[in-house]
Write a protein that holds these residues in place. Structure first.
Motif, PDB file in Angstrom:
ATOM      1  N   MET A  21       0.831  -1.207   0.000  1.00 21.80           N
ATOM      2  CA  MET A  21       0.000   0.000   0.000  1.00 21.80           C
ATOM      3  C   MET A  21       0.864   1.255   0.000  1.00 21.80           C
ATOM      4  N   SER A  22       1.945   1.211   0.760  1.00 23.50           N
ATOM      5  CA  SER A  22       2.858   2.355   0.766  1.00 23.50           C
ATOM      6  C   SER A  22       3.476   2.581  -0.612  1.00 23.50           C
ATOM      7  N   GLU A  25       0.712   4.074  -2.881  1.00 22.10           N
ATOM      8  CA  GLU A  25       0.480   5.480  -2.565  1.00 22.10           C
ATOM      9  C   GLU A  25       1.615   6.352  -3.079  1.00 22.10           C
ATOM     10  N   SER A  26       2.849   5.858  -2.895  1.00 22.36           N
ATOM     11  CA  SER A  26       4.004   6.615  -3.385  1.00 22.36           C
ATOM     12  C   SER A  26       4.002   6.708  -4.902  1.00 22.36           C
ATOM     13  N   SER A  29       1.241   9.066  -6.014  1.00 22.78           N
ATOM     14  CA  SER A  29       1.611  10.433  -5.647  1.00 22.78           C
ATOM     15  C   SER A  29       2.656  10.991  -6.610  1.00 22.78           C
ATOM     16  N   GLY A 145      -5.472   7.407  -7.065  1.00 25.17           N
ATOM     17  CA  GLY A 145      -5.024   7.297  -5.689  1.00 25.17           C
ATOM     18  C   GLY A 145      -5.975   7.921  -4.682  1.00 25.17           C
ATOM     19  N   MET A 150      -7.964   3.442  -3.103  1.00 23.42           N
ATOM     20  CA  MET A 150      -7.022   2.807  -2.186  1.00 23.42           C
ATOM     21  C   MET A 150      -7.729   1.779  -1.300  1.00 23.42           C
ATOM     22  N   ARG A 154      -6.731  -2.176  -1.025  1.00 21.73           N
ATOM     23  CA  ARG A 154      -6.488  -2.883   0.235  1.00 21.73           C
ATOM     24  C   ARG A 154      -7.402  -4.106   0.381  1.00 21.73           C
TER      25      ARG A 154
END
Length: 289
Positions: A21-22, A25-26, A29, A145, A150, A154
């Motif tokens: 997930m990180s 997101e990165s 972004s 995003g 998201m 998940r």
């Protein structure tokens, strides 16, 4: 012992989910930042992009190139005067109005030469206006995003096993590395356009000095077409970004997370490729060589 094994399994699984997930997101972004940065870079005039570089280019153009352009203009005007005098029956049928016409053309040519940078900047001001108008329409189109997307990602990850999560983790790391490389390529393309603009602006007096004569003026006409091509290349870049934003925003987060990852990377690679083509497209449309 089953509870201990289940606990360790859930802990490892949650660890992979958080890491993936990180990474997502990165990645998303970075895509948003990249799109916004392209709009800012392309929407800047040569003076606004880097005033220090523009000041150096302006000084070199006025102190080094402009005197050479003055010599070229003198030659072009003399050649034009000779053509006006002998064009009718080898001086047997001379029209004094030709002298006044030559004086007027000389006045216009000198005015163009002395205001070269103002003319060049006016072209890029027009291009900046078009780019800024398009950027205002594009900025709200990228919803990649967001919270709903998201949450869906998940939920899909929660349904996977440890082995699949492990493979997906390595995939996201590879995809992030590819996205980083492509981001650098896009930055080089956008910055390279600005460097090309500075190089083109620096020699502006020479081609514009030839515009007083029809025979030699093709150089100046082609130079102006090249200027407009560079200015409107920014608009083509913004169209590419708009298409990219729509494609990325339309990615469906299905059960197959591998498709989501590589589709995002593929669209970014496509953006890199088409950005390389925008300069040639702009010159082709405006018939600039």
């Amino acid at each position: 012992m089953d509870w201990l094994f289940d606990g360790i399994t859930d802990w490892i699984k949650q660890l992979f989910i958080d890491a993936i997930m990180s990474s997502f997101e990165s990645m998303f972004s970075e895509v948003k930042t990249q799109v916004a940065d392209i709009a800012v870079q392309v929407g800047s005039t040569p003076e606004g992009w880097n005033s220090g570089v523009f000041g150096m280019v302006r000084t070199l153009s006025e102190t080094v190139v402009l005197p050479i352009a003055g010599i070229i203009l003198t030659f072009v005007l003399c050649h034009e005067l000779i053509q006006l005098i002998i064009e009718k029956n080898n001086l047997q049928d001379f029209d004094t109005f030709n002298i006044y016409k030559w004086i007027f053309k000389s006045f216009v040519a000198i005015m163009i030469l002395t205001n070269t940078l103002n003319i060049v900047m006016a072209v890029f001001d027009v291009g900046q206006h078009v780019v800024n108008q398009s950027a205002g329409l594009i900025s709200g189109d990228l919803t990649l995003g967001d919270g709903a997307m998201m949450d869906a990602i998940r939920a899909n990850l929660e349904a996977m096993g440890i082995g699949e999560l492990l493979g997906l983790f390595f995939e996201t790391q590879i995809a992030r590395l590819c996205m980083l490389i492509m981001s650098i390529v896009i930055m080089i393309i956008v910055w390279g356009r600005m460097i090309e603009i500075y190089l083109t602006v620096s020699i502006a007096p020479i081609p514009l000095a030839t515009m007083a004569n029809h025979e030699h003026g093709q150089m100046g006409n082609n130079y102006l077409r090249s200027l407009f091509a560079l200015a409107f290349q920014g608009f083509l870049i913004m169209i590419c970004v708009a298409i990219y934003a729509v494609l990325i925003g339309g990615i469906a987060t299905s059960d197959n997370m591998h498709v989501t990852i590589w589709t995002t990377a593929g669209y970014t690679a496509l953006l890199c490729f088409i950005l390389l083509k925008t300069g040639g497209i702009a010159k082709s449309v405006l018939n600039a060589h």
